[in-house]
Design a protein around this motif. Structure first.
Motif, short mmCIF file in Angstrom:
data_model
loop_
_atom_site.label_atom_id
_atom_site.label_comp_id
_atom_site.label_asym_id
_atom_site.label_seq_id
_atom_site.Cartn_x
_atom_site.Cartn_y
_atom_site.Cartn_z
N UNK A 1 -7.05 -15.84 -7.96
CA UNK A 1 -7.41 -15.51 -9.33
C UNK A 1 -7.50 -16.75 -10.21
N UNK B 1 0.88 -1.16 0.00
CA UNK B 1 0.00 0.00 0.00
C UNK B 1 0.92 1.21 0.00
N UNK B 2 0.62 2.16 -0.86
CA UNK B 2 1.53 3.28 -1.05
C UNK B 2 0.80 4.59 -0.81
N UNK C 1 4.28 -12.86 -14.40
CA UNK C 1 4.39 -11.99 -13.23
C UNK C 1 3.09 -11.25 -13.02
N UNK C 2 3.01 -10.55 -11.91
CA UNK C 2 1.80 -9.78 -11.66
C UNK C 2 2.14 -8.57 -10.80
N UNK C 3 1.21 -7.66 -10.76
CA UNK C 3 1.41 -6.41 -10.04
C UNK C 3 0.14 -6.09 -9.27
N UNK C 4 0.29 -5.85 -8.01
CA UNK C 4 -0.87 -5.45 -7.21
C UNK C 4 -0.43 -4.34 -6.27
N UNK C 5 -1.00 -3.18 -6.46
CA UNK C 5 -0.62 -2.02 -5.66
C UNK C 5 -1.86 -1.26 -5.23
N UNK C 6 -1.86 -0.85 -3.98
CA UNK C 6 -2.97 -0.07 -3.44
C UNK C 6 -2.46 1.33 -3.12
N UNK C 7 -3.18 2.33 -3.62
CA UNK C 7 -2.76 3.71 -3.38
C UNK C 7 -3.78 4.43 -2.51
N UNK D 1 -3.19 -11.64 -4.39
CA UNK D 1 -4.42 -11.93 -5.15
C UNK D 1 -4.29 -13.08 -6.13
N UNK D 2 -3.06 -13.44 -6.49
CA UNK D 2 -2.92 -14.53 -7.46
C UNK D 2 -3.50 -15.84 -6.96
N UNK E 1 1.45 -5.62 2.20
CA UNK E 1 0.20 -6.38 2.16
C UNK E 1 0.63 -7.83 1.99
N UNK F 1 -1.36 -10.43 1.74
CA UNK F 1 -2.28 -11.13 0.85
C UNK F 1 -1.84 -11.01 -0.61
#
Lengths: 145, 145
Positions: free
Chosen positions: B113, B94-95, B123-129, B109-110, B105, B107
């Motif tokens: 999914x 979380x940014x 690869x994957x990217x999960x970012x919370x702003x 999500x992969x 984080x 958790x």
DNA sequence: GTGAATGCAAACAATTTGCACGTGT
DNA sequence: ACACGTGCAAATTGTTTGCATTCAC
């Protein structure tokens, strides 16, 4: 889906002029399932319009983005554009690293994510990268050579 | 946590030279909880080193990235750097959009999914702003003015 | 005919590279 | 002493802007 006609219609509805170049641009995105970089677009358009300049490509990409027809995404390799998703409900994407084709993911990880109460979430990003079936096969074929 | 000494030690272990500037750079990142842009770094370093040049900043950022001390992330606003996460297990962030502070984080999500069998995930990217507590308060205070 | 679209050149910003000089080991 | 680090200038790449010309409406 967005068709070329629909995009063009939306442009003229806003008082924008429908030039040949914009029609071609609309057609390109209407027919492309994934992301295109400004350079991709320039190269494609350049085939048809010999005197084409990069700034016009950028201008029209921006125009179409402001129109809501295109959406812009920032990748490691740079900025790319694709047709704005029609799906109303929030979703994410799986993106092929080879062809740029995107596939929707309906699952949204935010539902499952525990956010501390003192952090106010504004937005989030969830993207999955990999290779789609056809690109995977091509790659396998290429590596055999 | 990474300390300045530890980073510097890692540099000399690889035969890199420990200059004043690199020490300051290591200290800056050791003390910064979030992301810094090359410009941020340049401005901070410039306070101490009057003749500082941008290319040296870039060079050292790259050196420290190759060393595994820093990691680079691409945001809409451009490239940023932070200390490479120490946590061994895969995680996300979380940014804070204001101060750049990051919070882990755990958790991923992969796990949740559903990926079609014909798509090979790389690869994957999960970012919370969003805004962290202290920045939220500052913003509230500012908007009252 | 009028204003918006285009091409061209030039400006800009971000990042990289070549080279001579300075400095850590 | 020697190799690596640094500053400077210049090259690159990606993107934007000003202006004169052209074209859609």
């Amino acid at each position: 889906m967005h068709t070329m006609e629909e995009i063009v219609g939306r442009m003229s509805a806003r008082g924008l002029r429908v030039t040949d170049q914009r029609k071609t641009l609309a057609k390109l995105f209407a027919e492309t399932p994934g992301y295109l970089s400004p350079k991709d677009v320039y190269e494609y358009m350049g085939k048809t319009y010999s005197g084409l300049s990069f700034d016009t490509v950028y201008r029209n990409l921006r125009v179409m983005e402001e129109l809501g027809v295109l959406e812009q995404v920032v990748f490691e390799e740079g900025v790319k554009f694709k047709l704005h998703c029609r799906e109303e409900h929030h979703h994410h994407h799986m993106i092929c690293l080879q062809c740029g084709h995107t596939y929707p993911i309906t699952f949204c990880p935010m539902e499952q994510t525990a956010v501390p109460s003192d952090f106010r979430v504004v937005k989030h990003k969830f993207e999955v990268f990999g290779y789609c079936k056809s690109c995977e096969q091509e790659e396998a074929a290429a590596s055999e050579a």
